[in-house]
Design a protein around this motif. Structure first.
Motif, PDB file in Angstrom:
ATOM      1  N   LEU A  81       0.815  -1.219   0.000  1.00 54.79           N
ATOM      2  CA  LEU A  81       0.000   0.000   0.000  1.00 54.79           C
ATOM      3  C   LEU A  81       0.846   1.264   0.000  1.00 54.79           C
ATOM      4  CD1 LEU A  81      -2.798  -0.847   2.620  1.00 54.79           C
ATOM      5  CD2 LEU A  81      -2.888  -1.058   0.131  1.00 54.79           C
ATOM      6  N   GLY A  82       2.160   1.105   0.137  1.00 59.80           N
ATOM      7  CA  GLY A  82       3.029   2.267   0.257  1.00 59.80           C
ATOM      8  C   GLY A  82       3.163   2.753   1.687  1.00 59.80           C
ATOM      9  N   MET A  83       2.702   1.956   2.653  1.00 57.88           N
ATOM     10  CA  MET A  83       2.857   2.337   4.054  1.00 57.88           C
ATOM     11  C   MET A  83       4.322   2.223   4.461  1.00 57.88           C
ATOM     12  SD  MET A  83      -0.514   0.787   5.974  1.00 57.88           S
ATOM     13  CE  MET A  83      -2.098   1.642   5.836  1.00 57.88           C
ATOM     14  N   ASN A  84       4.753   3.136   5.326  1.00 59.05           N
ATOM     15  CA  ASN A  84       6.163   3.176   5.720  1.00 59.05           C
ATOM     16  C   ASN A  84       6.366   3.228   7.235  1.00 59.05           C
ATOM     17  OD1 ASN A  84       5.417   5.861   6.257  1.00 59.05           O
ATOM     18  ND2 ASN A  84       6.168   6.555   4.271  1.00 59.05           N
ATOM     19  N   HIS A 116      10.635  -4.539   4.937  1.00 54.71           N
ATOM     20  CA  HIS A 116       9.479  -4.010   4.207  1.00 54.71           C
ATOM     21  C   HIS A 116       9.464  -2.479   4.183  1.00 54.71           C
ATOM     22  CE1 HIS A 116       7.590  -7.917   3.567  1.00 54.71           C
ATOM     23  NE2 HIS A 116       7.899  -8.221   4.826  1.00 54.71           N
ATOM     24  N   LYS A 117      10.619  -1.877   4.501  1.00 49.16           N
ATOM     25  CA  LYS A 117      10.778  -0.410   4.443  1.00 49.16           C
ATOM     26  C   LYS A 117       9.800   0.306   5.383  1.00 49.16           C
ATOM     27  CE  LYS A 117      12.180  -0.779  -0.422  1.00 49.16           C
ATOM     28  NZ  LYS A 117      11.885  -2.256  -0.521  1.00 49.16           N
ATOM     29  N   ILE A 118       9.610  -0.272   6.565  1.00 54.23           N
ATOM     30  CA  ILE A 118       8.682   0.267   7.567  1.00 54.23           C
ATOM     31  C   ILE A 118       9.460   0.591   8.843  1.00 54.23           C
ATOM     32  CG2 ILE A 118       6.806  -0.411   9.134  1.00 54.23           C
ATOM     33  CD1 ILE A 118       5.643  -2.006   6.725  1.00 54.23           C
ATOM     34  N   LYS A 119       9.245   1.811   9.386  1.00 55.66           N
ATOM     35  CA  LYS A 119       9.865   2.225  10.642  1.00 55.66           C
ATOM     36  C   LYS A 119       8.758   2.410  11.680  1.00 55.66           C
ATOM     37  CE  LYS A 119      13.278   5.151  10.698  1.00 55.66           C
ATOM     38  NZ  LYS A 119      14.210   6.293  10.503  1.00 55.66           N
ATOM     39  N   PRO A 120       8.650   1.499  12.633  1.00 56.80           N
ATOM     40  CA  PRO A 120       7.525   1.570  13.579  1.00 56.80           C
ATOM     41  C   PRO A 120       7.740   2.562  14.710  1.00 56.80           C
ATOM     42  CG  PRO A 120       8.869  -0.337  14.068  1.00 56.80           C
ATOM     43  CD  PRO A 120       9.456   0.287  12.828  1.00 56.80           C
ATOM     44  N   MET A 121       6.637   3.052  15.228  1.00 57.46           N
ATOM     45  CA  MET A 121       6.596   3.792  16.485  1.00 57.46           C
ATOM     46  C   MET A 121       6.225   2.783  17.565  1.00 57.46           C
ATOM     47  SD  MET A 121       4.030   6.919  17.590  1.00 57.46           S
ATOM     48  CE  MET A 121       4.818   8.140  16.547  1.00 57.46           C
ATOM     49  N   LEU A 122       7.037   2.688  18.616  1.00 57.15           N
ATOM     50  CA  LEU A 122       6.809   1.709  19.670  1.00 57.15           C
ATOM     51  C   LEU A 122       6.147   2.371  20.874  1.00 57.15           C
ATOM     52  CD1 LEU A 122      10.127  -0.363  19.495  1.00 57.15           C
ATOM     53  CD2 LEU A 122       7.965  -0.732  18.284  1.00 57.15           C
ATOM     54  N   VAL A 123       5.066   1.753  21.362  1.00 60.25           N
ATOM     55  CA  VAL A 123       4.279   2.280  22.477  1.00 60.25           C
ATOM     56  C   VAL A 123       4.650   1.486  23.732  1.00 60.25           C
ATOM     57  CG1 VAL A 123       1.973   2.856  23.285  1.00 60.25           C
ATOM     58  CG2 VAL A 123       2.420   2.704  20.824  1.00 60.25           C
ATOM     59  N   LEU A 124       5.059   2.185  24.786  1.00 57.19           N
ATOM     60  CA  LEU A 124       5.551   1.530  25.996  1.00 57.19           C
ATOM     61  C   LEU A 124       4.439   1.121  26.959  1.00 57.19           C
ATOM     62  CD1 LEU A 124       8.569   3.905  26.464  1.00 57.19           C
ATOM     63  CD2 LEU A 124       8.735   1.453  26.002  1.00 57.19           C
ATOM     64  N   PHE A 125       3.415   1.951  27.114  1.00 51.97           N
ATOM     65  CA  PHE A 125       2.313   1.670  28.042  1.00 51.97           C
ATOM     66  C   PHE A 125       0.982   1.950  27.357  1.00 51.97           C
ATOM     67  CE2 PHE A 125       5.646   3.183  31.169  1.00 51.97           C
ATOM     68  CZ  PHE A 125       5.868   1.960  31.771  1.00 51.97           C
ATOM     69  N   ASP A 126      -0.086   1.320  27.851  1.00 50.12           N
ATOM     70  CA  ASP A 126      -1.423   1.544  27.297  1.00 50.12           C
ATOM     71  C   ASP A 126      -2.453   1.493  28.410  1.00 50.12           C
ATOM     72  OD1 ASP A 126      -3.611   1.827  25.682  1.00 50.12           O
ATOM     73  OD2 ASP A 126      -3.452  -0.118  24.702  1.00 50.12           O
ATOM     74  N   SER A 127      -3.374   2.455  28.419  1.00 45.45           N
ATOM     75  CA  SER A 127      -4.385   2.549  29.469  1.00 45.45           C
ATOM     76  C   SER A 127      -5.763   2.057  29.029  1.00 45.45           C
ATOM     77  CB  SER A 127      -4.499   4.006  29.949  1.00 45.45           C
ATOM     78  OG  SER A 127      -3.319   4.402  30.600  1.00 45.45           O
ATOM     79  N   CYS A 128      -5.848   1.423  27.868  1.00 42.20           N
ATOM     80  CA  CYS A 128      -7.156   1.042  27.323  1.00 42.20           C
ATOM     81  C   CYS A 128      -7.460  -0.445  27.511  1.00 42.20           C
ATOM     82  CB  CYS A 128      -7.225   1.391  25.840  1.00 42.20           C
ATOM     83  SG  CYS A 128      -7.199   3.165  25.527  1.00 42.20           S
ATOM     84  N   TRP A 129      -8.751  -0.719  27.690  1.00 44.15           N
ATOM     85  CA  TRP A 129      -9.341  -2.047  27.774  1.00 44.15           C
ATOM     86  C   TRP A 129      -9.017  -2.734  29.093  1.00 44.15           C
ATOM     87  CZ3 TRP A 129     -13.157  -1.654  24.636  1.00 44.15           C
ATOM     88  CH2 TRP A 129     -13.001  -0.895  23.466  1.00 44.15           C
TER      89      TRP A 129
END
Length: 377
Positions: A81-84, A116-129
């Motif tokens: 899809l061209g996602m990066n 796949h030429k993708i650079k992720p953003m990593l999430v350390l904590f989550d307050s949902c669910w």
């Protein structure tokens, strides 16, 4: 006299060391540094990613259920899809189980992303669910219920016990320090929606009611502490966390947490599931702060948040975009938020989130064609 002099010397030494520590700890990037960094990036387009075979962060990252084959296949869909970029959630409980193994799996994931030429953003904590995560084998999805197995990190037991927060600091410092110069990572997202009370699921109006009564206060304290812990690791990647509700028209009108987020994030991230006019309004509100903008959650078709409505605005405004949901799977996010109140026994007439079916077929071929057009793929 000698004792007093010695005591004063010790006090002066402690103060000096504290000052040196404060001076050497990384500070918020200047707006100039943040914009220079952003100008080196392509237009950022991606999704919040969880493989179809995982119901939550624990199932994604635990050794027994980590699924690089599926991840590789699905990241291939994103590349097509061209996602990066992708926004990906970690979990402190996996680190407690096996820190070394967890970091090896993160490294393996980053290698797959880079392929796949993708650079992720990593999430350390989550307050949902679910505020009561449990390690080990995860339960099966509840039929027709949106995010029926997603878990908070840290869970309520640790969030409510400040004596255990030192372990959270160790988790953040270990993970961020281990990857602090890794060019495969786009950014660090400290806490997802820190003050989300999960009212319609696990909160006061929900069907399960296991949320902490002072969740908002603890969430705000956690995000402030988390920024400090991440700064101690001094990463070369930017640090952020996203406001997701409230009045953002000025610092004076923001609540304390949102004000902290925009005044401490290197790049400003935000969430918006509204129609195009509301999305544009939020961008206008945040542009005044002079920093790059990335929308890290959007796209809920029945709510009027769509690729066709949001992506053209974002591209014109140079706003990065990460929609919620990618491949339909155990997360059940094709079902709407109100599936916690209503029973859905079949595929909804309009998917709430997600782009692909589990076999790789687009849910709406015209939609994926539009994404490709926007990304230039």
């Amino acid at each position: 006299m000698k004792n007093r002099i010695g005591f004063r010397i010790k006090i002066a030494t402690v103060v000096l060391l504290a000052l040196v520590s404060l001076q050497t700890m990384a500070q918020q990037w200047t707006a100039q540094k943040a914009n220079d960094w952003y100008n080196r990036q392509p237009w950022l387009v991606g999704s919040n990613y969880m493989p179809a075979t995982a119901i939550n962060q624990l199932e994604m990252w635990q050794a027994e259920s980590f699924d690089p084959k599926t991840i590789d296949k699905e990241l291939g869909y994103a590349e097509s899809l061209g996602m990066n970029t992708m926004r990906v959630f970690l979990h402190d409980m996996v680190w407690r189980q096996d820190a070394a193994g967890f970091k090896k799996r993160i490294d393996a994931f980053l290698t797959l992303c880079a392929n796949h030429k993708i650079k992720p953003m990593l999430v350390l904590f989550d307050s949902c669910w679910d505020p009561q995560p449990k390690p080990g084998k995860q339960h099966e999805p509840v039929l027709g219920r949106h995010n029926s197995g997603w878990v908070q990190g840290p869970g309520a037991a640790i969030l409510s016990d400040k004596s255990q927060w030192e372990s959270l600091r160790s988790y953040v410092k270990d993970i961020v320090s281990s990857f602090r110069t890794d060019d495969r990572i786009l950014a660090w997202d400290i806490v997802n929606e820190p003050d989300n009370d999960n009212a319609n699921s696990y909160g006061r109006n929900g069907s399960i009611k296991t949320e902490l009564p002072n969740k908002a206060q603890l969430g705000a304290e956690l995000v402030k502490a988390g920024f400090g812990w991440a700064r101690e690791a001094n990463p070369t990647q930017p640090i952020t966390a996203a406001p997701w509700k409230g009045d953002w028209s000025s610092l004076e009108k923001m609540d304390d947490m949102n004000r902290f987020l925009v005044q401490n994030s290197d790049v400003i991230t935000f969430h918006n599931y509204g129609p195009p006019a509301e999305f544009q309004k939020r961008i206008t509100e945040l542009k005044k702060f002079g920093r790059p903008l990335i929308c890290t959650e959007y796209m809920a078709r029945p709510a009027g948040s769509t690729f066709e409505g949001s992506l053209p605005i974002a591209k014109a405004e140079k706003v990065g975009m990460m929609n919620w949901g990618f491949v339909s799977g155990k997360s059940n996010t094709i079902f709407p938020w109100d599936s916690w109140q209503k029973q859905y026994t079949a595929e909804p007439p309009v998917w709430f989130h997600d782009i692909f079916r589990e076999n790789g077929q687009p849910y709406i071929p015209a939609e994926t064609a539009f994404i490709k057009k926007m990304t230039g793929k």
